[in-house]
Design an enzyme around this catalytic site. Structure first.
Site, PDB file in Angstrom:
ATOM      1  N   SER A 180      40.421  42.170  42.107  1.00 14.44           N
ATOM      2  CA  SER A 180      39.995  41.332  43.213  1.00 14.44           C
ATOM      3  C   SER A 180      40.623  41.817  44.522  1.00 14.44           C
ATOM      4  O   SER A 180      40.384  42.949  44.923  1.00 14.44           O
ATOM      5  CB  SER A 180      40.337  39.871  42.908  1.00 14.44           C
ATOM      6  OG  SER A 180      39.660  39.017  43.786  1.00 14.44           O
ATOM      7  N   ASP A 345      29.797  37.589  38.490  1.00 18.07           N
ATOM      8  CA  ASP A 345      30.746  37.237  39.537  1.00 18.07           C
ATOM      9  C   ASP A 345      29.992  36.661  40.736  1.00 18.07           C
ATOM     10  O   ASP A 345      29.130  37.322  41.320  1.00 18.07           O
ATOM     11  CB  ASP A 345      31.531  38.490  39.951  1.00 18.07           C
ATOM     12  CG  ASP A 345      32.774  38.183  40.768  1.00 18.07           C
ATOM     13  OD1 ASP A 345      32.825  37.112  41.400  1.00 18.07           O
ATOM     14  OD2 ASP A 345      33.685  39.032  40.777  1.00 18.07           O
ATOM     15  N   HIS A 378      34.111  35.602  38.187  1.00 20.52           N
ATOM     16  CA  HIS A 378      35.154  36.444  38.777  1.00 20.52           C
ATOM     17  C   HIS A 378      36.366  36.555  37.852  1.00 20.52           C
ATOM     18  O   HIS A 378      36.983  37.616  37.737  1.00 20.52           O
ATOM     19  CB  HIS A 378      35.563  35.835  40.119  1.00 20.52           C
ATOM     20  CG  HIS A 378      36.399  36.715  40.975  1.00 20.52           C
ATOM     21  ND1 HIS A 378      35.932  37.891  41.543  1.00 20.52           N
ATOM     22  CD2 HIS A 378      37.692  36.610  41.383  1.00 20.52           C
ATOM     23  CE1 HIS A 378      36.892  38.459  42.256  1.00 20.52           C
ATOM     24  NE2 HIS A 378      37.967  37.706  42.176  1.00 20.52           N
TER      25      HIS A 378
END
Length: 399
Positions: A180, A345, A378
């Site tokens: 991320s 995601d 995610h």
């Protein structure tokens, strides 16, 4: 970018089982937080921050040649606590404990694994976090920085890490691996310092913050700025903007997950569209909203609202290479790269990683792209990372 404490209490048994993998159940290595200080740090924006302090931790042993370093760059709401425990009775180990440790994908019998708290780390009041940011005291004034703290970027996080590594006598990494917001750091490392980085792994990541992502991230900042207690960031000697911070964390949690996860959670807590309380009183909330809010309130206790704003801005300003042209900047990369986005995601959508991977391929770089699966969106790249363990292990071992 973005969570792990969201999983601490009251979640579905299925998610608990995901976290409690065989790797987590095994004996966990004990780690300690260390402190690193830079007397004068110049930011990408040209400002100077005095007496910068960050925390860091490591796993494994640095070899004599100092060439076995795997740098882990952490996500938005995380810290440098990537693996292990500080104390044997800690409730949970570091967020990637499933893949970092002896005999695991990032094998600490082979590699010296190191991770560093970012500047303006979100968890400013966690006793295991050391970070300079808006909540810190400005040595020139003796007061909290607040919004006088300079805007910081992903490149600044990278440069702090590089300075720390150089203080250890390290001049080249074996690899940099990040998820991320950590993936942003990883790719920027490979772009800014190509001679340092022979291998780069981007998990649930991107090559830049496009218009959609920048606007989405702004949604996290707005509740804080609208909280009357925010006072343009000058709240350190008064009541903090806890309601705004809680609302921001509610948005972050939902954005990092999926409808599938939320609907399963709703089933587990008895969610029903026509619940009596919200039907009879506009001030009452549905059970799923209460569930979300309670977790956000719990997390907010260790976090700082201004720090969240600074991390939002760093993420919005992100473009690999920080040069104004991501595709051209990627031409400097020498690392072989592995991209591991999550197929569902909703936060850093797979096209962002695909765009970066395609750009590298157009420059004839050694690039692999594989999508993670699961119901967590995610967070398939955080609590679901073990599914990529064999890919990561093979990638790090490959010459």
């Amino acid at each position: 970018m973005f969570l792990t404490q969201v999983f601490k209490k009251g979640l579905l048994a299925t998610l608990s089982l995901i976290m409690c993998t065989q790797a987590c159940a095994a004996s966990v290595q004990l780690v300690e937080k260390k402190r690193f200080e830079i007397e004068n740090f110049k930011t990408f924006g040209g400002k100077t921050i005095k007496q910068v302090q960050v925390g860091w931790e490591s796993y494994g042993t640095l070899n004599q040649a100092k060439d076995n370093v795997v740098l882990i760059t952490h996500y938005f709401s995380a810290t440098s606590h990537a693996a292990g425990k500080y104390h044997p009775d800690d409730a949970t180990p570091g967020y990637w404990n499933a893949i970092i440790g002896p005999g695991k994908a990032i094998d600490t019998d082979k590699y010296f694994v190191l991770s560093v708290d970012t500047l303006a780390n979100l968890n400013a009041y966690d006793p295991n976090v050391i970070t300079t940011g808006p909540a810190s005291i400005n040595p020139d004034t003796g007061k909290h920085y607040g919004l006088t703290f300079p805007v910081v970027t992903i490149r600044d996080f990278v440069n702090v890490q590089k300075t720390l590594l150089e203080s250890l006598g390290v001049t080249k990494l074996h690899a940099v691996v990040g998820g991320s917001m950590g993936s942003m750091q990883a790719l920027d490392w490979a772009t800014a310092y190509p001679e340092w980085v022979p291998r780069m792994i981007s998990v649930i990541g991107s090559g830049q913050s496009d218009a959609w992502t920048t606007a989405l991230l702004e949604k996290w900042a707005v509740p804080i700025q609208l909280d009357a207690n925010w006072k343009s960031g000058d709240y350190y000697n008064s009541t903090p903007p806890s309601q705004g911070l809680t609302a921001a964390l509610m948005f972050i949690t939902q954005d990092a997950l999926t409808p599938t996860f939320f609907n399963k959670t709703g089933e587990g807590i008895g969610y029903f569209a026509l619940e009596d309380a919200p039907l009879n009183d506009i001030r009452q909330q549905h059970s799923i909203v209460k569930w979300l809010k309670e977790r956000a309130q719990s997390r907010a206790k260790l976090m700082d609202a201004n720090h969240l704003l600074y991390l939002v801005r760093a993420s919005q300003l992100y473009m690999a290479g920080h040069s104004g042209d991501m595709k051209q900047a990627l031409s400097s990369v020498k690392a072989k790269s592995l991209f591991l986005p999550s197929f569902n995601d909703l936060l850093l959508m797979p096209y962002l990683a695909k765009d970066a991977a395609n750009s590298l391929e157009q420059h004839h770089k050694n690039t692999t792209y594989r999508e993670l699966t699961g119901d967590l969106g995610h967070l398939n790249g955080v609590v679901g990372i073990e599914q990529a363990a064999s890919d990561i292990s093979a990638f790090l071992a490959d010459k």
